[in-house]
Design an enzyme around this catalytic site. Structure first.
Site, PDB file in Angstrom:
ATOM      1  N   THR A  28       0.762  -1.290   0.096  1.00 46.44           N
ATOM      2  CA  THR A  28      -0.148  -0.058   0.182  1.00 46.44           C
ATOM      3  C   THR A  28       0.939   1.139   0.004  1.00 46.44           C
ATOM      4  OG1 THR A  28      -1.852  -1.142   1.235  1.00 46.44           O
ATOM      5  CG2 THR A  28      -1.596   1.135   1.348  1.00 46.44           C
ATOM      6  N   GLU A 105      -0.641  -5.401   6.091  1.00 46.47           N
ATOM      7  CA  GLU A 105       1.040  -5.313   5.561  1.00 46.47           C
ATOM      8  C   GLU A 105       1.827  -6.508   6.120  1.00 46.47           C
ATOM      9  OE1 GLU A 105       1.019  -1.094   3.468  1.00 46.47           O
ATOM     10  OE2 GLU A 105       1.662  -1.357   5.664  1.00 46.47           O
TER      11      GLU A 105
HETATM   12  C1  5RP Z   1       1.145   1.922   4.278  1.00 49.94           C
HETATM   13  C2  5RP Z   1       2.512   2.056   4.330  1.00 49.94           C
HETATM   14  C3  5RP Z   1       3.094   2.476   3.113  1.00 49.94           C
HETATM   15  O1  5RP Z   1       3.961   1.694   2.487  1.00 49.94           O
HETATM   16  C4  5RP Z   1       4.260   3.485   3.661  1.00 49.94           C
HETATM   17  O2  5RP Z   1       3.269   4.590   4.257  1.00 49.94           O
HETATM   18  C5  5RP Z   1       4.818   4.208   2.322  1.00 49.94           C
HETATM   19  O3  5RP Z   1       4.173   4.970   1.677  1.00 49.94           O
HETATM   20  P1  5RP Z   1       4.418   6.069   0.449  1.00 49.94           P
HETATM   21  O4  5RP Z   1       5.176   5.128  -0.523  1.00 49.94           O
HETATM   22  O5  5RP Z   1       3.327   6.631   0.038  1.00 49.94           O
HETATM   23  O6  5RP Z   1       5.392   6.938   1.187  1.00 49.94           O
HETATM   24  O7  5RP Z   1       3.081   1.459   5.229  1.00 49.94           O
HETATM   25  O8  5RP Z   1       0.247   1.579   5.579  1.00 49.94           O
END
Ligand code: 5RP
Length: 231
Positions: A28, A105
């Protein structure tokens, strides 16, 4: 290069590790979205994989891209998972959960033969907790007591909100408490200790779950793994 270009570089590079017929954990966040968009293009050109999304948001993107989906009950072993992170340290330990999907996740990562993380170079830190508060998913019942217990660990704790006064609700129907430690000295122990608090579902520390980190940097793509760094 702009940050978005670095994220795209890392997100798309990860696709080189996906082979036809694999079960793929779909992370995500905005970096992994580059992976998903390109994977969608590959699928439309005939590449066959099945994805298991880590969030409702990712499921929606995968459906837009016509990526075939399955779930852990049908396919309990995932060949490879690609996901983003909020912070990465030199042991490839992570803080995750900026997008609120940390519980799913972590379940997906735990059940994967290989976990690849995609980030831009701003996510690489000397110690976890320096730039990003640790997200902790908690059940709504008794959350103010859970918050007080978390504060005893020496961090400042805030209930995550979508807009002022409106709590963010995870895909599992829970709250997120963001815990600002300034610096986490012993992430391995902290992950265990936080998860012993009644009311905590899980926290965003990912320890010993990651095989490689693909980093988009101005010098190009770097791959970090525990043994060596490949440029
Ligand atoms: C979601 C996550 C994401 O992988 C993390 O926040 C990184 O997101 P981005 O690629 O938008 O910086 O842990 O729960």
């Amino acid at each position: 290069m702009e940050k978005e270009e670095l994220k795209k570089l890392a997100g798309e590079e990860a696709l080189k590790h996906i082979e036809e017929g694999m079960i793929v954990g779909l992370g995500t966040g905005s970096t992994i979205e580059y992976t998903l968009r390109k994977l969608g293009q590959m699928v439309r050109e005939g590449f066959k994989i099945k994805g298991i999304p880590t969030s409702i948001h990712t499921k929606r993107i995968a459906k837009e891209e016509n990526i075939p989906l399955t779930n852990l009950d049908e396919n309990p072993i995932i060949d490879v998972t690609i996901d983003g992170a909020d912070e990465v340290d030199s042991n490839l330990s992570l803080i995750k959960g900026g997008g609120g999907a940390l519980v799913r996740e972590k379940i997906i990562a735990f059940n994967s033969k290989r976990v690849i993380i995609v980030v831009d170079d701003s996510k690489i830190v000397k110690a976890l907790g320096i730039d990003f508060p640790l997200p902790v998913e908690v059940v709504k019942f008794g959350w103010t007591s859970t918050k007080k217990t978390l504060e005893e660990f020496g961090c400042e704790v805030e209930l995550r909100e979508i807009i002022h006064g409106e709590p963010y609700i995870t895909d599992n129907g829970n709250y997120i408490l963001d815990c600002d430690f300034l610096r986490i000295e012993n992430p391995e122990q902290l992950e265990i200790d936080i998860n012993l608090i009644p009311g905590v579902v899980d926290n965003g520390l990912f320890i010993n779950l990651v095989n490689e980190v693909i980093v988009g940097s101005k010098q190009g793509v770097l791959t970090l793994n525990k043994e060596k760094t490949v440029v």
